[in-house]
Scaffold this motif. Structure first.
Motif, mmCIF file in Angstrom:
data_model
loop_
_atom_site.group_PDB
_atom_site.id
_atom_site.type_symbol
_atom_site.label_atom_id
_atom_site.label_comp_id
_atom_site.label_asym_id
_atom_site.label_seq_id
_atom_site.Cartn_x
_atom_site.Cartn_y
_atom_site.Cartn_z
ATOM 1 N N LEU A 348 0.836 -1.210 0.000
ATOM 2 C CA LEU A 348 0.000 0.000 0.000
ATOM 3 C C LEU A 348 0.867 1.254 0.000
ATOM 4 C CD1 LEU A 348 -3.121 0.197 -0.092
ATOM 5 C CD2 LEU A 348 -2.239 -2.071 0.418
ATOM 6 N N ALA A 349 2.050 1.200 0.624
ATOM 7 C CA ALA A 349 2.981 2.329 0.547
ATOM 8 C C ALA A 349 3.455 2.517 -0.892
ATOM 9 C CB ALA A 349 4.170 2.093 1.480
ATOM 10 N N ASN A 350 3.769 1.405 -1.578
ATOM 11 C CA ASN A 350 4.154 1.488 -2.988
ATOM 12 C C ASN A 350 3.031 2.104 -3.818
ATOM 13 O OD1 ASN A 350 6.535 0.136 -2.343
ATOM 14 N ND2 ASN A 350 5.739 -1.871 -2.933
ATOM 15 N N ALA A 351 1.798 1.701 -3.512
ATOM 16 C CA ALA A 351 0.646 2.230 -4.242
ATOM 17 C C ALA A 351 0.471 3.721 -3.986
ATOM 18 C CB ALA A 351 -0.616 1.471 -3.841
ATOM 19 N N ALA A 352 0.596 4.144 -2.730
ATOM 20 C CA ALA A 352 0.440 5.555 -2.396
ATOM 21 C C ALA A 352 1.487 6.398 -3.118
ATOM 22 C CB ALA A 352 0.549 5.745 -0.884
ATOM 23 N N PHE A 353 2.726 5.917 -3.137
ATOM 24 C CA PHE A 353 3.796 6.634 -3.835
ATOM 25 C C PHE A 353 3.460 6.767 -5.319
ATOM 26 C CE2 PHE A 353 7.737 6.531 -6.317
ATOM 27 C CZ PHE A 353 8.402 7.639 -5.812
ATOM 28 N N TYR A 354 3.043 5.675 -5.929
ATOM 29 C CA TYR A 354 2.720 5.685 -7.358
ATOM 30 C C TYR A 354 1.570 6.625 -7.662
ATOM 31 C CZ TYR A 354 0.596 4.073 -11.726
ATOM 32 O OH TYR A 354 0.022 4.019 -12.972
ATOM 33 N N PHE A 355 0.456 6.487 -6.946
ATOM 34 C CA PHE A 355 -0.712 7.315 -7.236
ATOM 35 C C PHE A 355 -0.403 8.798 -7.031
ATOM 36 C CE2 PHE A 355 -3.333 3.388 -6.129
ATOM 37 C CZ PHE A 355 -3.664 3.129 -7.447
ATOM 38 N N GLY A 356 0.391 9.120 -6.019
ATOM 39 C CA GLY A 356 0.722 10.514 -5.765
ATOM 40 C C GLY A 356 1.625 11.110 -6.827
ATOM 41 N N VAL A 357 2.720 10.407 -7.136
ATOM 42 C CA VAL A 357 3.692 10.942 -8.099
ATOM 43 C C VAL A 357 3.105 10.997 -9.501
ATOM 44 C CG1 VAL A 357 5.940 10.576 -9.193
ATOM 45 C CG2 VAL A 357 5.685 10.238 -6.732
ATOM 46 N N VAL A 358 2.376 9.940 -9.886
ATOM 47 C CA VAL A 358 1.874 9.909 -11.253
ATOM 48 C C VAL A 358 0.870 11.034 -11.494
ATOM 49 C CG1 VAL A 358 -0.126 8.352 -11.052
ATOM 50 C CG2 VAL A 358 1.336 8.229 -13.070
#
Length: 492
Positions: A348-358
């Motif tokens: 979920l941390a990986n997902a949060a990073f991806y959704f935020g940066v993208v």
């Protein structure tokens, strides 16, 4: 490739009819794009996690059919290998506590499924490549029983005309020849879905491509294959090679692989589907009865079955998805870069990073893809997979910089702002992005922990490699169930 297909032989007429039909679907898709028929008012996000099954000795358990029958939950489905299953998490918005609800749902579902799997002598493991796999575990006989896998296997090897040679050189070296696509089943991932409008699709896809190498560096969790310590994210070269339909001569001619990063930035989602149709012959030329233009003229939404099936046999690391839900079509970017595990919190941390940066990159006034070449993004992708957090990645304005430094200095602030734009609660944002920050500061992801632990066991106990891998995996499973992020796992 999730849809059901029957075992069958394909004729030349089948392939001719399919080519005509898939091009007709592409034309209908172009018309739909022009008429703005897509749902994007409430963008949803989704998550899929592929899982490994092991027995009490941490060896692969070829029991997915028994385990799925015991779980009896439609969210859990079969995967390529008999030691694989997958969970499809109910889509939701990121705002209003969406990420926390994702985490709660995944943990509850996995815990319940683990309890039922144990009744069949199996346990579930979230890891990019199961460290205890041996080459003898990955054969045609260990493919899942669903006919679509045998059919796909036959079509890939018919196209190749010869056995598959897998060669990976990393910290150590692996050379193996195989006569089926079963090695692909070693690759287990966590896949992120993001619904976008047709007008926004190219920006989000380009942004996802631009940060794919960073994602791999941060989240690498697949260092071992068949006992060899290879790349930090060995899934990447393994997947690229295990589904390759090209003999050496076609590679030399520049024929594109079916596992593909791509070769250019895009201006429309149509670019990707058009490439699929123009560049790739059909693996599964199955023709549906529906005529897409007749459906449109009748005021219906066409399924575009051939276009979707064809898209499902071309394995882009960021894949375009056309889908119809409750009679309404929508588009998604499917991010297929990340490995499974080590914990739900890490994913979920990986997902949060991806959704935020993208989101920040997609909405930037000066697009990142106007500042870096596509080949630089592709080079980052393979460097991140090979070297993990130690990779030197290129980024506009800073040149080549260690992946961890790039995240801390440039991308993590973007992720914070991007999650704010999605309406993510500050407590969720801070907790999950804090995991990313601490992973960078400690230099520890799933891959580095696995390698360090195996080296420690080999040296301390004078253990052989396979014994060390089994002991390491036992510890990994214990820590996985704690849901404590991997950067906090002890390393002696």
């Amino acid at each position: 490739m999730g849809q059901e297909v029957e075992k069958r032989e394909f004729s030349r007429d089948d392939r001719t009819r399919y080519r005509h039909k898939v091009r007709r679907c592409l034309d209908a898709f172009a018309r739909m794009l022009q008429e703005s028929r897509f749902d994007f008012e409430r963008p949803m996000t989704g998550l899929e996690i592929e899982l490994n099954l092991v027995n009490n000795q941490t060896e692969p358990a070829m029991r997915n059919e028994e385990v799925l029958n015991a779980i009896a939950d439609p969210d859990f489905v079969t995967e390529l290998g008999q030691f694989n299953i997958e969970i499809n998490v109910q889509p939701r918005e990121l705002s209003g506590g969406g990420i926390t609800k994702f985490e709660e749902q995944v943990r509850a579902s996995l815990n319940a499924a683990e309890t039922k799997a144990r009744t069949k002598g199996a346990h579930m493991v979230m890891v990019g490549i199961l460290p205890t796999l041996r080459a003898t575990d990955l054969t045609r006989e260990t493919l899942s029983a669903n006919p679509r896998y045998a059919l796909l296997n036959d079509q890939i090897f018919t196209a190749r005309g010869e056995d598959m040679h897998i060669s990976i050189e990393g910290t150590e070296r692996l050379e193996v020849t195989c006569d089926s696509i079963a090695p692909e089943s070693a690759c287990t991932s966590s896949q992120l879905h993001l619904q976008v409008s047709p007008a926004q699709f190219s920006a989000y896809w380009n942004a996802a491509q631009a940060i794919a190498g960073v994602q791999l560096a941060l989240a690498a969790n697949s260092p071992f294959l068949f006992g060899q310590n290879l790349w930090q994210e060995t899934r990447v070269p393994l997947f690229e090679q295990a589904t390759d339909t090209r003999p050496d001569e076609l590679k030399a001619q520049g024929v594109r692989p079916r596992v593909w990063f791509g070769e250019r930035w895009i201006t429309s989602v149509f670019d990707l589907f058009e490439e699929n149709v123009r560049l790739y012959p059909a693996l599964l030329p199955i023709v549906d009865e529906e005529d897409p233009f007749e459906a449109l003229e009748a005021g219906k939404i066409p399924s575009l079955a051939e276009l979707r099936l064809h898209n499902g046999t071309i394995y882009r690391w960021n894949r375009p998805v056309y889908d119809v839900v409750s009679g309404t079509p929508h588009l998604r970017v499917e991010n297929r870069v990340l490995p499974a595990g080590p914990t739900v919190a890490d994913m979920l941390a990986n997902a949060a990073f991806y959704f935020g940066v993208v989101r920040m990159l997609a909405e930037a006034e000066r697009p990142i893809w106007s500042q870096m070449s596509f080949s630089a993004a592709e080079e980052n992708f393979h460097l991140g997979a090979r070297q993990g957090l130690e990779a030197q990645l290129y980024w506009p304005g800073v040149g080549f910089v260690p992946a961890a430094e790039l995240v801390l200095r440039r991308l993590l602030p973007m992720a914070y702002e991007g999650l704010d734009r999605w309406g993510v609660h500050p407590d969720e944002r801070d907790r999950l992005l804090g995991i990313i920050q601490d992973r960078c500061l400690t230099g520890r992801n799933g891959a580095t922990w696995q390698v360090s632990e195996v080296a420690r066991i080999e040296e301390r106990d004078n253990a052989d490699r396979y014994t060390a891998l089994k002991r390491m995996l036992n510890l990994y499973i214990t820590h996985m169930h704690s849901n404590k992020p991997v950067h906090t796992w002890p390393v002696e």
